[in-house]
Scaffold this active site. Structure first.
Site, PDB file in Angstrom:
ATOM      1  N   LYS A 115       0.819  -1.221   0.000  1.00 37.59           N
ATOM      2  CA  LYS A 115       0.000   0.000   0.000  1.00 37.59           C
ATOM      3  C   LYS A 115       0.847   1.262   0.000  1.00 37.59           C
ATOM      4  CE  LYS A 115      -4.338  -1.680   1.425  1.00 37.59           C
ATOM      5  NZ  LYS A 115      -5.659  -1.220   1.604  1.00 37.59           N
ATOM      6  N   LYS A 198      -5.248  -9.238  -6.789  1.00 37.78           N
ATOM      7  CA  LYS A 198      -6.477  -9.648  -6.092  1.00 37.78           C
ATOM      8  C   LYS A 198      -7.608  -8.652  -6.380  1.00 37.78           C
ATOM      9  CE  LYS A 198      -6.009  -7.350  -1.721  1.00 37.78           C
ATOM     10  NZ  LYS A 198      -5.676  -7.237  -0.367  1.00 37.78           N
ATOM     11  N   LYS A 201     -11.027  -3.229  -3.462  1.00 37.08           N
ATOM     12  CA  LYS A 201     -11.774  -1.970  -3.502  1.00 37.08           C
ATOM     13  C   LYS A 201     -10.915  -0.857  -4.093  1.00 37.08           C
ATOM     14  CE  LYS A 201     -13.732  -3.084   0.946  1.00 37.08           C
ATOM     15  NZ  LYS A 201     -13.163  -3.175   2.272  1.00 37.08           N
TER      16      LYS A 201
HETATM   17  P1  TYM Z   1     -10.856  -5.653   4.086  1.00 40.20           P
HETATM   18  O1  TYM Z   1     -11.882  -4.627   4.359  1.00 40.20           O
HETATM   19  O2  TYM Z   1      -9.785  -5.354   3.093  1.00 40.20           O
HETATM   20  O3  TYM Z   1     -11.560  -6.978   3.596  1.00 40.20           O
HETATM   21  C1  TYM Z   1     -12.580  -7.609   4.370  1.00 40.20           C
HETATM   22  C2  TYM Z   1     -12.418  -9.125   4.268  1.00 40.20           C
HETATM   23  O4  TYM Z   1     -12.478  -9.518   2.893  1.00 40.20           O
HETATM   24  C3  TYM Z   1     -11.338 -10.328   2.589  1.00 40.20           C
HETATM   25  N1  TYM Z   1     -10.968 -10.083   1.196  1.00 40.20           N
HETATM   26  C4  TYM Z   1     -10.826 -11.045   0.274  1.00 40.20           C
HETATM   27  N2  TYM Z   1     -10.979 -12.382   0.330  1.00 40.20           N
HETATM   28  C5  TYM Z   1     -10.780 -13.083  -0.793  1.00 40.20           C
HETATM   29  N3  TYM Z   1     -10.443 -12.509  -1.990  1.00 40.20           N
HETATM   30  C6  TYM Z   1     -10.281 -11.168  -2.100  1.00 40.20           C
HETATM   31  N4  TYM Z   1      -9.968 -10.602  -3.249  1.00 40.20           N
HETATM   32  C7  TYM Z   1     -10.473 -10.371  -0.928  1.00 40.20           C
HETATM   33  N5  TYM Z   1     -10.410  -9.031  -0.680  1.00 40.20           N
HETATM   34  C8  TYM Z   1     -10.713  -8.877   0.626  1.00 40.20           C
HETATM   35  C9  TYM Z   1     -10.265  -9.842   3.551  1.00 40.20           C
HETATM   36  O5  TYM Z   1      -9.246 -10.806   3.722  1.00 40.20           O
HETATM   37  C10 TYM Z   1     -11.067  -9.600   4.806  1.00 40.20           C
HETATM   38  O6  TYM Z   1     -11.255 -10.806   5.522  1.00 40.20           O
HETATM   39  N6  TYM Z   1      -7.785  -5.408   7.970  1.00 40.20           N
HETATM   40  C11 TYM Z   1      -9.067  -5.918   7.526  1.00 40.20           C
HETATM   41  C12 TYM Z   1     -10.224  -5.482   8.398  1.00 40.20           C
HETATM   42  C13 TYM Z   1     -10.018  -5.752   9.835  1.00 40.20           C
HETATM   43  C14 TYM Z   1     -10.041  -7.014  10.474  1.00 40.20           C
HETATM   44  C15 TYM Z   1      -9.788  -6.748  11.840  1.00 40.20           C
HETATM   45  C16 TYM Z   1     -10.266  -8.306  10.026  1.00 40.20           C
HETATM   46  C17 TYM Z   1      -9.746  -4.819  10.782  1.00 40.20           C
HETATM   47  N7  TYM Z   1      -9.613  -5.415  12.024  1.00 40.20           N
HETATM   48  C18 TYM Z   1      -9.738  -7.790  12.771  1.00 40.20           C
HETATM   49  C19 TYM Z   1     -10.214  -9.327  10.958  1.00 40.20           C
HETATM   50  C20 TYM Z   1      -9.954  -9.068  12.318  1.00 40.20           C
HETATM   51  C21 TYM Z   1      -9.305  -5.434   6.114  1.00 40.20           C
HETATM   52  O7  TYM Z   1      -8.806  -4.440   5.691  1.00 40.20           O
HETATM   53  O8  TYM Z   1     -10.217  -6.171   5.431  1.00 40.20           O
END
Ligand code: TYM
Length: 335
Positions: A115, A198, A201
């Protein structure tokens, strides 16, 4: 057993989030509750701040993400659903854990490197510290299982390291080591335009991702235009090894249909993408369309969404308070 997971409100929920995380979250409500455990899901609005987002967008996305999660099957009567910023203990524990986590550990985080890119000096301190807040999110509730996509696994390994070091340094057993649960069906859904990246967003190409707010026509169009190769589908999944685009589409089909990729390939063996893509588009519309319609209905009732988040935050804060207090005691902060 306690399941905790979160999602950033930095855009609309997309197919990668849905298949990689949210579908598991919904299924776990039944599985975990049948086993006597609890499920907690939150909108990670504090993590949303780590890259610039206009305040009005952050607010609107948080409401929309909540409505989408409820429409996708997260039941606020059975799961604690809240937004992170409303439970101050996340930020407070995060500061305590900042003093346990090591700079060397954070330097290894691949998401920060991706990032921040070449502009490391210009990245926010929050983006660098992001995984420590994530550790606080799960350790605060003694999460045993954290359902996430593959891209978050490294952050959870860090959370385990932080928990272990805290427990050792302060001679306590306060924190449980959280287990990441990476979806077997859809660990990493890839972009529809470039199977080397991947689905995300932050991808600027609208065609690269299917959003849960997309209309039926848009969903169908994105799958029709998805990048593929000219070859026919083989009889077995293993034969797709070097065909990344084809693997991605078959993975999406299988995850949406709750079938194995091997079964799906066998069904379409000898047929080309001219036949496979319309079938995938129909399946996606059938599965995602009702979620979008329900989300739009819920969005018409802003008061109801706010009430869900308020109740969720109260329940989360009640669970968080004693843990935070015990962490403060262990560290010598309670006089
Ligand atoms: P975020 O918002 O990027 O994504 C949310 C969840 O979606 C999964 N994900 C994917 N899985 C498969 N293929 C993809 N292309 C893909 N893109 C996203 C992510 O792995 C995630 O599970 N840091 C986290 C949010 C967070 C969090 C936490 C998660 C904050 N605190 C504590 C678990 C526990 C995040 O940015 O997810």
């Amino acid at each position: 057993m306690r399941v905790v997971s979160g999602i950033k409100p930095t855009g609309n929920l997309h197919l990668g989030n849905y298949l990689g995380a949210v579908k598991q979250w919904v299924a776990m409500q039944d599985e975990i509750q049948a086993a006597g455990g609890g499920t907690m899901y939150f909108i990670a609005d504090l993590h949303g701040l780590t890259e610039w987002i206009a305040p009005a967008d952050l607010r609107a996305n948080t409401v929309e993400m909540t409505a989408t999660l409820v429409a996708a099957g997260i039941d606020p009567a059975r799961s604690i659903l809240f937004n992170q910023a409303r439970v101050a203990a996340h930020s407070e524990l995060s500061w305590l854990l900042n003093n346990v986590a090591r700079v060397g550990w954070l330097n290894r985080m691949t998401q920060f490197k991706d990032k921040a890119g070449k502009n490391r000096e210009g990245a926010s301190v929050g983006l660098y510290d992001y995984p420590v807040l994530m550790a606080a999110d799960v350790l605060l509730y003694n999460a045993t299982h954290v359902p996430v996509g593959e891209d978050q696994k490294q952050h959870l390994e860090l959370a385990r390291d932080i928990a272990t070091k805290f427990n050792n340094d302060y001679a306590t057993e306060l924190f449980t080591l959280p287990e990441p649960l990476v979806s077997k069906a859809a660990p990493r859904i890839m972009s529809l335009r470039d199977a080397g990246a991947k689905m995300s967003k932050s991808n600027p190409s609208e065609q690269s991702l299917v959003k849960l707010i997309d209309s039926d026509d848009v969903i169908a169009d994105k799958f029709r235009k998805a990048k593929t190769d000219p070859d026919l589908l083989p009889a077995t999944w293993d034969e797709l090894e070097d065909r990344a685009e084809a693997r991605n589409l078959v993975t999406i089909f299988a995850a949406l249909a709750d079938r194995t990729p091997g079964d799906v390939v066998a069904d379409y063996a000898g047929r080309g993408f001219g036949q496979f893509k319309p079938a995938l588009a129909d399946l996606a519309v059938a599965k995602l369309g009702p979620i979008r319609d329900e989300m739009q209905r819920l969005m018409g009732d802003a008061g109801a969404i706010d009430a869900i988040l308020k109740t969720g935050a109260e329940k989360a804060a009640d669970l968080a308070a004693p843990m935070l207090r015990r962490a403060q005691e262990a560290m010598g902060l309670v006089i």
